[in-house]
Design an enzyme around this catalytic site. Structure first.
Site, PDB file in Angstrom:
ATOM      1  N   GLU A 164      -4.336   4.198  -8.601  1.00  8.23           N
ATOM      2  CA  GLU A 164      -5.331   5.082  -7.983  1.00  8.23           C
ATOM      3  C   GLU A 164      -5.292   6.374  -8.784  1.00  8.23           C
ATOM      4  O   GLU A 164      -4.388   7.194  -8.628  1.00  8.23           O
ATOM      5  CB  GLU A 164      -5.018   5.321  -6.504  1.00  8.23           C
ATOM      6  CG  GLU A 164      -6.105   6.112  -5.809  1.00  8.23           C
ATOM      7  CD  GLU A 164      -5.890   6.222  -4.308  1.00  8.23           C
ATOM      8  OE1 GLU A 164      -6.212   7.286  -3.754  1.00  8.23           O
ATOM      9  OE2 GLU A 164      -5.399   5.252  -3.704  1.00  8.23           O
ATOM     10  N   ASP A 180      -0.319   6.081  -6.872  1.00  5.09           N
ATOM     11  CA  ASP A 180      -1.299   7.156  -6.699  1.00  5.09           C
ATOM     12  C   ASP A 180      -0.976   8.246  -7.714  1.00  5.09           C
ATOM     13  O   ASP A 180       0.014   8.973  -7.556  1.00  5.09           O
ATOM     14  CB  ASP A 180      -1.233   7.731  -5.286  1.00  5.09           C
ATOM     15  CG  ASP A 180      -1.871   6.806  -4.265  1.00  5.09           C
ATOM     16  OD1 ASP A 180      -2.321   5.725  -4.662  1.00  5.09           O
ATOM     17  OD2 ASP A 180      -1.910   7.168  -3.079  1.00  5.09           O
ATOM     18  N   HIS A 205       0.856  -1.195   0.000  1.00  7.40           N
ATOM     19  CA  HIS A 205       0.000   0.000   0.000  1.00  7.40           C
ATOM     20  C   HIS A 205       0.889   1.241   0.000  1.00  7.40           C
ATOM     21  O   HIS A 205       1.920   1.271   0.670  1.00  7.40           O
ATOM     22  CB  HIS A 205      -0.885  -0.014   1.255  1.00  7.40           C
ATOM     23  CG  HIS A 205      -1.727   1.218   1.428  1.00  7.40           C
ATOM     24  ND1 HIS A 205      -2.740   1.542   0.559  1.00  7.40           N
ATOM     25  CD2 HIS A 205      -1.702   2.198   2.371  1.00  7.40           C
ATOM     26  CE1 HIS A 205      -3.319   2.663   0.964  1.00  7.40           C
ATOM     27  NE2 HIS A 205      -2.704   3.091   2.053  1.00  7.40           N
ATOM     28  N   ASN A 206       0.495   2.259  -0.763  1.00  7.16           N
ATOM     29  CA  ASN A 206       1.308   3.487  -0.840  1.00  7.16           C
ATOM     30  C   ASN A 206       2.779   3.135  -1.052  1.00  7.16           C
ATOM     31  O   ASN A 206       3.664   3.624  -0.355  1.00  7.16           O
ATOM     32  CB  ASN A 206       1.152   4.319   0.431  1.00  7.16           C
ATOM     33  CG  ASN A 206      -0.218   4.973   0.541  1.00  7.16           C
ATOM     34  OD1 ASN A 206      -0.988   4.983  -0.421  1.00  7.16           O
ATOM     35  ND2 ASN A 206      -0.532   5.509   1.702  1.00  7.16           N
ATOM     36  N   HIS A 261       1.140  11.157  -2.271  1.00 10.27           N
ATOM     37  CA  HIS A 261      -0.084  10.992  -1.485  1.00 10.27           C
ATOM     38  C   HIS A 261      -0.822  12.320  -1.502  1.00 10.27           C
ATOM     39  O   HIS A 261      -0.412  13.273  -0.844  1.00 10.27           O
ATOM     40  CB  HIS A 261       0.247  10.557  -0.051  1.00 10.27           C
ATOM     41  CG  HIS A 261      -0.921   9.958   0.667  1.00 10.27           C
ATOM     42  ND1 HIS A 261      -1.770  10.702   1.447  1.00 10.27           N
ATOM     43  CD2 HIS A 261      -1.402   8.692   0.695  1.00 10.27           C
ATOM     44  CE1 HIS A 261      -2.712   9.913   1.948  1.00 10.27           C
ATOM     45  NE2 HIS A 261      -2.515   8.695   1.502  1.00 10.27           N
ATOM     46  N   GLU A 286       1.304  -0.132  -5.576  1.00  7.32           N
ATOM     47  CA  GLU A 286       0.298   0.914  -5.774  1.00  7.32           C
ATOM     48  C   GLU A 286       0.940   2.166  -6.358  1.00  7.32           C
ATOM     49  O   GLU A 286       2.041   2.557  -5.967  1.00  7.32           O
ATOM     50  CB  GLU A 286      -0.384   1.255  -4.452  1.00  7.32           C
ATOM     51  CG  GLU A 286      -1.512   2.262  -4.621  1.00  7.32           C
ATOM     52  CD  GLU A 286      -2.242   2.566  -3.326  1.00  7.32           C
ATOM     53  OE1 GLU A 286      -3.405   2.981  -3.393  1.00  7.32           O
ATOM     54  OE2 GLU A 286      -1.630   2.398  -2.246  1.00  7.32           O
TER      55      GLU A 286
END
Length: 758
Positions: free
Chosen positions: A403, A356, A324-325, A369, A354
């Site tokens: 994302e 973003d 994640h991230n 983020h 991931e």
């Protein structure tokens, strides 16, 4: 020759010890007490004293450390004579432990401009003169430039040789090397002779608080020259006594009988009691004559260290190591974003990362983020990192979880970068049928990259709007904070990007059907940990059945501002495949993740138990049924535990051992031993811990060593986690790891394990 018999007290140096991993060391100093520098004995044992690269490293080099466009500082770097560590200069002197790094903590050594730091800040230095030392855990990369290309190559080649030799060492060699390094440090005047004061310093260094009278008596018993100095064979004798393993002698005598000689039939009996598969009398005889049992005493089943599972089943039938991230190196509020975080995740076996994606300047999408102070990196650079590092350690497919917060134009740029950079590795169309009934297998997708994201419905026009693939809970929490223009852009999907979503179409999981429905294998649901837990509680079996046919990704709540993790075990219990964790945050959660993916060649894919793969399964993790397995662990001893405070010589650990069971809720338990006062060198417990298990196929066993403290929380010393199904029975050594997952060799636990299934 031994004629098939293994002698206890009269064992010759070349004879293998009883199935232990630690034996008395061979001579650690010149037998004649000569004046050779004792530190070089360690390198001699590694066979590297005459190596030109290593000799150059011993002399040291002035290398330029590069941290930014303007921060270029020349520092002296020099290999220590133990061959295990490198000393380096600092502008402001610090504690001795802050001036070294250990060879065993190096993850990789890269030549040229092969790090984010050197690509950004190393332009003034030719690539041939540059190298990057990447470390395990959270330690930052060391970007260096040498005065010449040959000097850079000396360090690249030399570190490679040292790392290869360390990896090839047996446990006995590691112990020998370890004790000799401390012996060298304790010999304050470097005369290859040890006074009683130096012996006392040695004892404190290796984490043992020995009574002065007992220590002096042991010292005098070895001081055959009666000159208050130990040298040559006297030091060897002292170390032999210090490293004596009474618990191993007890086991040896139990099997060898009164004659203290282990015959081939007696060794066969021991191996059978250990649960070793396929052993015969001939095998036992061969062990006596040929092999030293160095690594056969490890707790991890060696057959499980390579890819041994069926890799031809559909993707939903596997647990898949997920991050994640991934871009973050620290917290999600103000941490640094870096392509190096992706490199480290891949080095840990991660197969789902991931990205973003946000609107960036100059028409180039960026990754960070959103709405925080985290730094930004280019989407293009991340894709290049995927191309260069995704398949270094594992050949099995990588999933890019997008994302997407970009507008249509920059989404098209994203699609172009994915196609041009990844080339044929990118999956752009289905392998067979356009509407498959099940997803392909890891074997079919070897070396391929899948894109997970939103896909335009087939009947929708090119400018049709659909929800963005923001993660569900985050979308709801951030909706009011987003500007109207950003929201408008985020709810559009470009046809170029949509076309790259083949097998992993992001979709919301609104309801679960108790009865079977037509499978939709290409749909992937993303749930935050809270919603996943709710489904497990309220629709346990339905959720398990759903996950037998489709992929589910679980991610941490956005409220975890410091990038803390949740326990992945709960999600694995229900068959969730993509259980995403913050890889940059150490803790027991990442220990469990490392333990789950420790086996099957650490390839990032673990075949789920049969009860989680069957479409009509009745398994419910909340109601797993009655106990059907008993796990009994006798915690016997520990060896050479690390010293927690190396700057305080008198600080000795008071170790205790805790065994944790992580599985379905009914199986979760933890039990611990008493603590042993002031002994981290060879503490002894002899305590038995027992656990009743209902779903053993899901169980992870975590061994933890802590330093007991009466007034504050215990300090972490080391741990090791592995699946119960990969845990060997019998007398075993547990090789401990640090918080960051680095080896603490030669630190081990010695245990006896028994698994009874009924």
């Amino acid at each position: 020759m031994l004629c098939g018999r293994w002698r206890s007290c009269r064992r010759r140096p070349e004879e293998p010890p009883l199935p232990a991993q630690v034996a008395t060391p061979v001579a650690l100093v010149p037998p004649d007490g000569g004046s050779r520098r004792p530190g070089l004995r360690a390198l001699k044992k590694m066979g590297l004293t005459e190596d030109e690269d290593v000799r150059a490293m011993l002399r040291g080099s002035r290398l330029c450390k590069i941290r930014s466009r303007t921060w270029h500082k020349e520092r002296l770097y020099r290999l220590q004579e133990d061959g295990l560590s490198v000393w380096f200069q600092r502008r402001i002197p610090r504690a001795p432990s802050q001036h070294i790094f250990f060879v065993q903590h190096i993850e990789a050594v890269r030549e040229g401009h092969q790090s984010e730091g050197l690509r950004r800040f190393g332009g003034a230095f030719p690539p041939a003169r540059c190298l990057t030392i990447a470390f395990k855990g959270r330690r930052k990369n060391l970007d260096l430039a040498a005065a010449t290309a040959e000097e850079a190559q000396c360090w690249v080649r030399g570190l490679a040789k040292l790392r290869a030799r360390l990896d090839a060492m047996s446990q006995r060699e590691r112990l020998d090397h370890w004790i000799h390094a401390y012996l060298h440090r304790a010999d304050s005047d470097q005369d290859s002779k040890m006074s009683f004061k130096e012996i006392k310093n040695l004892l404190r260094m290796v984490n043992v608080d020995m009574n002065d009278m007992y220590a002096y008596r042991l010292f005098k018993e070895c001081d055959h020259s009666n000159n208050e100095r130990l040298e040559g064979a006297e030091i060897e004798e002292f170390l032999r006594r210090l490293l004596k393993r009474p618990e191993l002698e007890e086991i040896f005598h139990r099997y060898s009988g009164e004659d203290r000689v282990l015959s081939a039939p007696e060794l066969l009996e021991f191996l059978e009691d250990q649960g070793e598969d396929g052993v015969t009398l001939a095998h036992a005889q061969k062990l006596i004559h040929t092999y030293e049992l160095n690594e056969t005493g490890a707790a991890l089943d060696p057959a499980h260290t390579c890819v041994f599972q069926d890799m031809d089943q559909p993707l939903p039938h596997y647990f898949i190591s997920s991050s994640h991230n991934t871009y973050l190196t620290d917290s999600q509020i103000g941490g640094l974003s870096s392509t190096e975080a992706y490199v480290r995740a891949f080095a840990q076996g991660c197969r789902c990362v991931e990205l973003d994606c946000w609107e960036g300047p100059g028409g180039e999408p960026i990754i960070y983020h959103g709405h925080t102070l985290t730094s930004k990196i280019l989407f293009r650079d991340v894709v290049q990192t995927v191309r260069d590092h995704a398949f270094t350690l594992s050949p099995y497919p990588v999933i890019l979880s997008l994302e997407n917060h970009c507008g249509l134009e920059q989404q098209a740029v994203m699609a172009r970068h994915l196609r041009t950079i990844l080339g044929d590795a990118l999956v752009t169309e289905a392998l067979g049928a356009q509407t498959p009934e099940e997803l392909p297998s890891p074997e079919q997708l070897k070396g391929r990259v899948l894109v997970k994201g939103k896909k335009l419905p087939a009947a929708r026009s090119e400018d049709g709007r659909i929800l963005s693939d923001q993660e569900e809970e985050e979308e709801e929490e951030e909706e009011e904070a987003e500007a109207a223009e950003q929201r408008r852009r985020a709810k559009q999907i470009s046809p170029e990007l949509s076309a790259l979503v083949v097998y992993c179409c992001a979709t919301r999981l609104r309801t679960l059907h108790p009865n079977p429905v037509p499978p939709q294998p290409c749909q992937v649901s993303s749930l935050n940990e809270r919603k996943a837990k709710k489904l497990i509680r309220e629709a346990g079996n339905s959720f398990v059945r759903h996950n037998a046919r489709q992929l589910t990704r679980v991610y941490p709540l956005g409220l975890r501002m410091n990038s803390a993790n949740y326990s992945p075990q709960e999600m694995w219990n229900s068959g969730c495949q993509l259980v995403a964790l913050n890889f940059q945050t150490p803790g027991y959660e990442m220990d469990l993740n490392a333990g789950r993916f420790l086996v099957n060649g650490q390839c990032g894919y673990i075949l789920k138990p049969a009860c989680l793969r069957q479409p009509d399964t009745t398994f419910d993790p909340e109601c797993p049924g009655p106990p059907r397995t008993t796990l009994t662990i006798q915690v016997l001893t520990a060896q050479q535990l690390p010293k927690l405070n190396t700057e305080k010589p008198n600080s000795i650990v008071d170790p205790l051992v805790r065994v944790e069971i992580h599985g379905v809720p009914a199986d979760c338990a933890r039990k611990e031993t008493n603590y042993v006062l002031n002994n981290g060198f060879n503490p002894r417990w002899g305590q038995t811990l027992q656990f009743q298990l209902r779903a053993p196929e899901l169980v992870l066993v975590r061994f933890v060593v802590e330093d007991y403290d009466t007034t504050s929380p215990n300090d972490f010393v080391g741990q090791f986690t592995l699946p119960l199904n990969s845990l060997k029975q019998g007398y075993r050594h547990i090789h401990l790891l640090s918080k960051d997952g680095a080896s603490l060799s030669p630190a081990t636990l010695f245990v006896h394990i028994r698994v009874q299934r009924f």
